[in-house]
Design an enzyme around this catalytic site. Structure first.
Site, PDB file in Angstrom:
ATOM      1  N   ALA A 254      63.758  39.401  31.621  1.00  0.00           N
ATOM      2  CA  ALA A 254      63.219  38.676  32.790  1.00  0.00           C
ATOM      3  C   ALA A 254      61.701  38.782  32.944  1.00  0.00           C
ATOM      4  O   ALA A 254      61.162  38.298  33.936  1.00  0.00           O
ATOM      5  CB  ALA A 254      63.901  39.102  34.083  1.00  0.00           C
ATOM      6  N   ALA A 255      61.014  39.369  31.965  1.00  0.00           N
ATOM      7  CA  ALA A 255      59.546  39.439  32.076  1.00  0.00           C
ATOM      8  C   ALA A 255      58.967  38.015  32.157  1.00  0.00           C
ATOM      9  O   ALA A 255      58.046  37.748  32.940  1.00  0.00           O
ATOM     10  CB  ALA A 255      58.955  40.176  30.878  1.00  0.00           C
ATOM     11  N   GLY A 256      59.544  37.104  31.369  1.00  0.00           N
ATOM     12  CA  GLY A 256      59.071  35.713  31.391  1.00  0.00           C
ATOM     13  C   GLY A 256      59.350  35.052  32.735  1.00  0.00           C
ATOM     14  O   GLY A 256      58.567  34.221  33.214  1.00  0.00           O
ATOM     15  N   ASP A 257      60.460  35.412  33.353  1.00  0.00           N
ATOM     16  CA  ASP A 257      60.793  34.843  34.669  1.00  0.00           C
ATOM     17  C   ASP A 257      59.813  35.337  35.729  1.00  0.00           C
ATOM     18  O   ASP A 257      59.353  34.574  36.571  1.00  0.00           O
ATOM     19  CB  ASP A 257      62.221  35.236  35.068  1.00  0.00           C
ATOM     20  CG  ASP A 257      63.250  34.764  34.052  1.00  0.00           C
ATOM     21  OD1 ASP A 257      63.030  33.708  33.428  1.00  0.00           O
ATOM     22  OD2 ASP A 257      64.265  35.461  33.865  1.00  0.00           O
TER      23      ASP A 257
HETATM   24  O1  RIB Z   1      65.486  35.771  31.491  1.00  0.00           O
HETATM   25  C1  RIB Z   1      66.405  36.802  31.670  1.00  0.00           C
HETATM   26  C2  RIB Z   1      67.744  36.256  32.056  1.00  0.00           C
HETATM   27  O2  RIB Z   1      68.286  35.549  30.974  1.00  0.00           O
HETATM   28  C3  RIB Z   1      68.764  37.300  32.402  1.00  0.00           C
HETATM   29  O3  RIB Z   1      68.723  37.692  33.741  1.00  0.00           O
HETATM   30  C4  RIB Z   1      70.080  36.658  31.992  1.00  0.00           C
HETATM   31  O4  RIB Z   1      70.883  36.316  33.071  1.00  0.00           O
HETATM   32  C5  RIB Z   1      69.686  35.452  31.157  1.00  0.00           C
HETATM   33  O5  RIB Z   1      69.899  34.310  31.841  1.00  0.00           O
END
Ligand code: RIB
Length: 308
Positions: A254-257
């Site tokens: 999730a670093a990109g998120d």
């Molecule tokens: O970007 C990370 C996410 O990718 C995780 O939380 C997982 O659910 C996948 O969708």
């Protein structure tokens, strides 16, 4: 004034096994830590943006199971408006099975479940939500037709469209979709695939080259996320290589998120693209020092206090 951000995307429950390394095909290894946490690229971006102080409205779908209830509650606890998240009772919520190695790298299998049921009609129903938003955050864990409908609705409402083309598409995206994007934020592999090149790691010069190619498809701004190298920003004809703070990564999930959430928050507050990328680099660096997707998203106070 805090920024209003719309997120259209996936909600998953992440079941995470941490081990000294990621197993290879056919191998069984013993792990050392398990955690279950709220995830999904869409929900992660919504949650992280809310933690950073934005007014966030999430549009998505969950199943009629306990996972769905927990994911909705988690977003609401962070302050997100979840009225645009519909519950569908005949399918499971999205699930991601994640392996994390001690070097912080991961591998993920996503079973989309209810995320696959998010339709262009849902965007039509939620269209009024786009009014007054500064950005729409999109990713690729929901049907492409829905992603494109959301981008079109945002364009029509004068809302900036930020597309994280993750997970990596198997081929180039539809030209009509990419044309609707203002800010495209691929990682190295995604950038290469979208530009029709073989995926792999790239240096900053290669990232600028591929960013220029991607700009020709529509987006004025392309930000290639380079992990611990930071990011390569190409905004119009301006190029900036922006280094990431050095941290000890325990989990890069999730670093990109978190990067995209922080980028949208900063842009919504009036920062220019360079300052917004710097904030995004710092937020992503903080997130990799902690395990899990949403549990790793920094608060605004943490981000402001982080002076690497
Ligand atoms: O970007 C990370 C996410 O990718 C995780 O939380 C997982 O659910 C996948 O969708």
């Amino acid at each position: 004034m805090s920024a209003k951000i719309i997120v259209v995307g996936s909600l998953n429950t992440d079941l995470v096994a941490c081990a000294s390394r990621i197993p290879v095909a056919g191998e069984t290894i013993t792990g050392h830590t398990f955690l279950s946490a709220c995830g999904g690229k869409g929900a992660n971006q919504a949650y992280a943006a809310a933690r950073l102080g934005a007014r966030v409205e999430m549009i998505g779908r969950v199943g009629g199971d306990d996972f769905g209830k927990q994911m909705r509650a988690n977003l609401e606890n962070a302050g997100c408006d979840t009225a645009g998240v519909e519950t569908v009772s005949d399918i499971s919520s999205g699930i991601a099975l994640i392996f994390v190695g001690d070097n912080g790298q991961n591998s993920i299998v996503v079973v989309p479940g209810a995320n696959e049921r998010l339709t262009p009609a849902d965007i039509e129903t939620s269209k009024s939500r786009f009014t007054g938003a500064s950005s729409l955050l999109l990713q690729l864990e929901t049907p492409l037709a829905t992603v494109q409908a959301a981008a079109a609705a945002a364009r029509a409402a004068g809302v900036r469209v930020i597309l994280d083309p993750a997970p990596a598409p198997s081929t180039a995206l539809p030209a009509e979709l990419v044309r609707l994007v203002d800010v495209l934020t691929p990682n190295e592999s995604e950038a290469a695939i979208l530009a029709g090149m073989p995926p792999g790691r790239m240096n900053v010069a290669q990232a600028f080259e591929v960013a220029k190619k991607l700009q020709q498809l529509g987006p004025r701004t392309v930000i290639v996320k380079l992990g611990d190298q930071g990011c390569a920003l190409r905004d119009g004809n301006d190029e900036h290589a922006l280094a990431a703070p050095v941290v000890k990564a325990v989990d890069t999930t999730a670093a990109g998120d978190v990067f995209n959430a922080a980028l949208a928050v900063a842009l919504g507050e009036g920062a220019d693209t360079v300052a917004a990328c710097r904030a995004a680099n710092r937020a992503a660096a903080l997130s990799v020092t902690r395990r899990g997707a949403q549990p790793a998203a920094p608060s605004r106070a943490e981000l402001d206090a982080f002076a690497p």
